[in-house]
Design a protein around this motif. Structure first.
Motif, PDB file in Angstrom:
ATOM      1  N   HIS A  28       4.311 -10.285   9.420  1.00 35.32           N
ATOM      2  CA  HIS A  28       4.781  -9.334   8.403  1.00 35.32           C
ATOM      3  C   HIS A  28       5.638 -10.014   7.330  1.00 35.32           C
ATOM      4  O   HIS A  28       6.309  -9.346   6.551  1.00 35.32           O
ATOM      5  CB  HIS A  28       5.560  -8.198   9.067  1.00 35.32           C
ATOM      6  N   GLY A  29       5.590 -11.336   7.328  1.00 36.71           N
ATOM      7  CA  GLY A  29       6.319 -12.075   6.300  1.00 36.71           C
ATOM      8  C   GLY A  29       5.362 -12.805   5.376  1.00 36.71           C
ATOM      9  O   GLY A  29       5.761 -13.460   4.421  1.00 36.71           O
ATOM     10  N   ARG A  30       4.072 -12.660   5.677  1.00 33.93           N
ATOM     11  CA  ARG A  30       3.028 -13.348   4.927  1.00 33.93           C
ATOM     12  C   ARG A  30       2.426 -12.431   3.883  1.00 33.93           C
ATOM     13  O   ARG A  30       2.390 -11.221   4.044  1.00 33.93           O
ATOM     14  CB  ARG A  30       1.896 -13.726   5.886  1.00 33.93           C
ATOM     15  N   GLU A  32      -1.181 -12.021   1.223  1.00 35.93           N
ATOM     16  CA  GLU A  32      -2.555 -12.478   0.964  1.00 35.93           C
ATOM     17  C   GLU A  32      -2.588 -13.494  -0.166  1.00 35.93           C
ATOM     18  O   GLU A  32      -3.599 -14.107  -0.429  1.00 35.93           O
ATOM     19  CB  GLU A  32      -3.422 -11.281   0.556  1.00 35.93           C
ATOM     20  N   SER A  33      -1.498 -13.589  -0.896  1.00 35.42           N
ATOM     21  CA  SER A  33      -1.499 -14.379  -2.119  1.00 35.42           C
ATOM     22  C   SER A  33      -0.576 -15.587  -1.964  1.00 35.42           C
ATOM     23  O   SER A  33      -0.387 -16.095  -0.867  1.00 35.42           O
ATOM     24  CB  SER A  33      -1.111 -13.449  -3.268  1.00 35.42           C
ATOM     25  N   HIS A  34       0.012 -16.049  -3.037  1.00 31.98           N
ATOM     26  CA  HIS A  34       0.707 -17.332  -3.046  1.00 31.98           C
ATOM     27  C   HIS A  34       2.195 -17.240  -2.729  1.00 31.98           C
ATOM     28  O   HIS A  34       2.914 -18.234  -2.821  1.00 31.98           O
ATOM     29  CB  HIS A  34       0.548 -17.972  -4.426  1.00 31.98           C
ATOM     30  N   PHE A  35       2.691 -16.042  -2.375  1.00 31.52           N
ATOM     31  CA  PHE A  35       4.135 -15.910  -2.179  1.00 31.52           C
ATOM     32  C   PHE A  35       4.567 -16.584  -0.885  1.00 31.52           C
ATOM     33  O   PHE A  35       3.849 -16.572   0.107  1.00 31.52           O
ATOM     34  CB  PHE A  35       4.540 -14.431  -2.182  1.00 31.52           C
ATOM     35  N   PRO A  36       5.772 -17.178  -0.903  1.00 31.79           N
ATOM     36  CA  PRO A  36       6.231 -17.891   0.295  1.00 31.79           C
ATOM     37  C   PRO A  36       6.541 -16.939   1.455  1.00 31.79           C
ATOM     38  O   PRO A  36       6.826 -15.765   1.242  1.00 31.79           O
ATOM     39  CB  PRO A  36       7.504 -18.604  -0.187  1.00 31.79           C
ATOM     40  N   LEU A  37       6.468 -17.461   2.657  1.00 37.46           N
ATOM     41  CA  LEU A  37       6.786 -16.712   3.869  1.00 37.46           C
ATOM     42  C   LEU A  37       8.187 -16.112   3.743  1.00 37.46           C
ATOM     43  O   LEU A  37       9.139 -16.803   3.378  1.00 37.46           O
ATOM     44  CB  LEU A  37       6.723 -17.668   5.083  1.00 37.46           C
ATOM     45  N   THR A  38       8.312 -14.823   4.016  1.00 35.89           N
ATOM     46  CA  THR A  38       9.570 -14.092   3.838  1.00 35.89           C
ATOM     47  C   THR A  38       9.771 -13.194   5.050  1.00 35.89           C
ATOM     48  O   THR A  38       9.208 -12.102   5.128  1.00 35.89           O
ATOM     49  CB  THR A  38       9.472 -13.210   2.559  1.00 35.89           C
ATOM     50  N   LEU A  39      10.540 -13.661   6.029  1.00 35.41           N
ATOM     51  CA  LEU A  39      10.619 -12.924   7.295  1.00 35.41           C
ATOM     52  C   LEU A  39      11.524 -11.701   7.211  1.00 35.41           C
ATOM     53  O   LEU A  39      12.640 -11.785   6.716  1.00 35.41           O
ATOM     54  CB  LEU A  39      11.144 -13.848   8.400  1.00 35.41           C
ATOM     55  N   PRO A  40      11.040 -10.556   7.721  1.00 37.06           N
ATOM     56  CA  PRO A  40      11.948  -9.419   7.893  1.00 37.06           C
ATOM     57  C   PRO A  40      12.821  -9.654   9.126  1.00 37.06           C
ATOM     58  O   PRO A  40      12.601 -10.606   9.868  1.00 37.06           O
ATOM     59  CB  PRO A  40      10.989  -8.245   8.115  1.00 37.06           C
ATOM     60  N   ASP A  41      13.789  -8.749   9.352  1.00 38.57           N
ATOM     61  CA  ASP A  41      14.626  -8.877  10.545  1.00 38.57           C
ATOM     62  C   ASP A  41      13.962  -8.279  11.779  1.00 38.57           C
ATOM     63  O   ASP A  41      14.238  -8.687  12.899  1.00 38.57           O
ATOM     64  CB  ASP A  41      15.986  -8.203  10.306  1.00 38.57           C
TER      65      ASP A  41
END
Lengths: 457, 457
Positions: A28-30, A32-41
């Motif tokens: 849920h931090g990924r 489909e596009s070019h944005f960097p991995l962003t982890l929720p809590d």
């Protein structure tokens, strides 16, 4: 600020349906596009509207951000929890609640995907036509105001959502709209929420318009000597009032990618892929009239078919377009652009974009829903090359500015998310402040999908 | 509170275009319907958006209410200045600014009427199809989310406004939407403003979608043995996907009124009036398929014609329906109802309404846009009889409650105004509070058309 107290309170009633496992957070931090991995809590999996409301009330009490999640197929990073907090995954709320054939509508939960819905509708002779390509959830499609290949005939999610049940930022649950086909009873809250990208509320139920599966369908494909000829053919078709169900453009680079990916034989030239819906007579007539327009513009003979399997093959190829293009540069990731301009400016917008891409170091095949004036360049970047990403961002930036200069929009159907936030001021002027005022009125703490859509800070 | 300081400041720059003459105040204090005369303090006639913004700024500085005014054809008292203040009459802002045939759109000022627009469009082969009957202004039609006979094919104002220029409560001027056919760039402010009844801003410019004048049109009329048969025929027509441009129902009482008013010969029975748009072949086919459905339901042979003058006579009769019904009770005024229900509930809604009217002391012929599930009872009252008004209000109240109980709306196309305010809580629940929150965010002093649409006090 810590989200720990909120997570503890949520775990009390969600149990294992609140998860902090590494794999779940990464999933849920990924994007489909070019944005960097962003982890929720944490990731929450509610089963009912009551649970969603309770999640919202707990998070409001502890100032914890809340971000909705459907199939994760968004292309602009909508679901990324950029300020941390809880991602609410609607996967378990995936029931079709009621199909009403006489009223041609359906009520369902937000986690139902469009393919699952059409599967359930099979026996009814009805269909839900909005088709963004990906097998997105209908909740996600409503929140991004998705459209796709059939919008030219059936409209976008804006036109096909009759009503919603929504959990607001303070935990109130409201219903918008009725099952009547039209209403003039006050502000169109349904319309305000469709396309709000989870910044005003969490959708827990949708009522959608359905359409009859057409008695007959014809579809076909043709090549053109150049892009200008293809686009002029589209304009003439619209002007003559020939009712298209789909009219898709692919440029020469896309045709080449299709040829090698799907093993189909396509000339390396601009093509139009077209479909008509109606009675057997009318679709034959429409195809014949379209064939004349194609001929007038020097296109290859328009080959069309009313046979199911040939049509399926044609649209499967188009639907796999994104993957065919990705495969044309092995190992690449894509930055997908999405501009929409008035039809009269379409040829110019495509031409200038093609020239711009040709002068750049990266490939960018183009395809689009040209009946709406909407097209995408799929900018292919080596994920390890900062120079590629830089070049793609510069191209995307010029496309957005071009669209705005031509009276269009920086995002035809993919939404704002993270990728288009920088263009909202130029596109809306002080209207963007008005969006911010509405957001503050309904979510004063800024907990719903923070960092998105409205002016920040 | 006095509005004198505001009026003095307005007169400075508007000169004679700010008027307090008795006749002007009375003209702008009247409604087409049963609402009592409600005089504003003054009427302003701006020429430009700058003047509208200045009017708004002056009124905001002096806490003076501002109410927009188009043709005055609203049926729910939208334009009545119930808290006094200035009525802004847009009559002088009546220019068509730009017609773009290639994009099939037009930009115009709010005081242009729909008939004037279609007159200007004549040479282009294009039309603006939304047709509420009255020759309303397009600004007024946008603000009430008007629709009418053609909505079943072309949609309502919601579907045909691409963008707006709007003066907000603090005098800011914003533009909403673009000229692109679709966009997913943030909240749909255009959609929020359409149907906002002048409570969020004053529209100073509109960009509208146009449609091609169909190559061919066929229209016809047929009688049915009873209402149930007529409504079932409508449902079958929708189910079979026959593309109707209009499908209008009139009951026996309306048919009688038409016969005596227009001198046409109509059996005293329920009728359907139908129109198809398309190619010469397709409209002939559509009419033939519809004729079969009519026969299946015991209707009179469906007589149709593609001849211009016969079609014109048919729709002139329908358009004059309101006046024909008024004339059926000399000296009467009308309380016009406007409910819209899911198609599956239409027969029941009409039947129960007819029984209710039959048991009341007043007549109430019924007609409606049944392809949308929308119908009106024109309740005819002696203006000097409090008992008649009482009876009409009671009938109207039961119709609204019936619509809501059946999953519909208390107002399909006439808007809230004064007449439907009492049903907003029942229709929207806490959603109505959300409308109030949006209103307060954009018009914190409550100066724009106060007393309307949102929760009061």
């Amino acid at each position: 600020m810590t989200t720990a107290p909120a997570l503890e309170a949520l775990a009390h009633f969600l149990g294992e349906r609140l998860t902090r496992s590494k794999s779940e957070l990464e999933l849920h931090g990924r994007s489909e596009s070019h944005f960097p991995l962003t982890l929720p809590d944490a990731v929450a999996y509610p089963d009912t509207v009551e649970e969603v409301a309770q999640i919202m009330r707990v998070c409001a009490a502890h100032d914890c951000p809340v971000v909705g999640w459907g199939a994760g197929s968004s292309l602009e990073g909508h679901g990324l929890a950029v300020q941390g907090g809880v991602v609410v995954d609607f996967t378990r709320m995936n029931r079709v609640l009621q199909i009403r054939p006489a009223d041609m509508d359906v009520t369902l939960q937000p986690g139902v995907t469009r393919e699952a819905l059409n599967q359930e509708l099979r026996a009814t002779g009805l269909m839900f036509p909005v088709d963004p390509g990906a097998n997105a959830t209908l909740g996600g499609m409503a929140m991004t105001r998705a459209s796709g290949t059939t919008a030219v005939r059936y409209g976008t999610m804006r036109d096909n959502v009759l009503g919603l049940q929504v959990v607001l930022a303070d935990g109130r649950v409201i219903r918008t709209g009725t099952r009547a086909r039209k209403s003039s009873a006050g502000y169109d809250l349904t319309g305000l929420l469709v396309g709000s990208e989870g910044t005003l509320g969490l959708v827990t139920e949708l009522t959608l318009r359905l359409h009859g599966i057409p008695e007959a369908t014809s579809a076909g494909i043709c090549a053109f000597p150049d892009m200008q000829a293809a686009v002029t053919a589209v304009m003439d078709t619209i002007q003559m009032g020939i009712p298209m169900a789909r009219i898709e453009f692919v440029d020469a680079a896309t045709a080449r990618a299709f040829s090698s990916y799907a093993g189909v034989e396509m000339a390396e030239a601009p093509h139009l892929l077209v479909e008509f819906h109606g009675s057997p007579d009318s679709v034959a007539q429409d195809a014949a009239r379209f064939a004349e327009i194609v001929e007038d513009h020097g296109g290859s003979p328009f080959r069309w078919s009313a046979r199911e399997e040939e049509r399926r093959a044609l649209w499967a190829m188009r639907h796999n377009g994104y993957y065919a293009i990705l495969a044309s540069r092995p190992g690449a990731r894509a930055l997908v652009t999405d501009i929409c301009v008035p039809i009269s400016e379409l040829a110019r917008a495509v031409e200038e974009t093609q020239a711009d891409i040709a002068a750049s170091p990266i490939p960018g095949p183009i395809l689009g829903h040209v009946g709406d004036g909407n097209f995408h360049a799929i900018l292919l970047i080596d994920p390890d090359s900062p120079a590629d990403l830089e070049a793609a961002k510069a191209l995307s930036h010029r496309m957005a500015e071009r669209a705005l200069a031509l009276g269009g929009t920086s995002t035809g159907e993919h939404g704002v998310g993270l990728g288009k936030l920088a263009y909202m001021r130029a596109e809306h002027g002080e209207g963007w402040d008005v969006m911010g005022e509405i957001k503050r009125a309904l979510d004063p703490k800024g907990l719903l999908n923070p960092g998105k859509l409205v002016p920040q800070g």
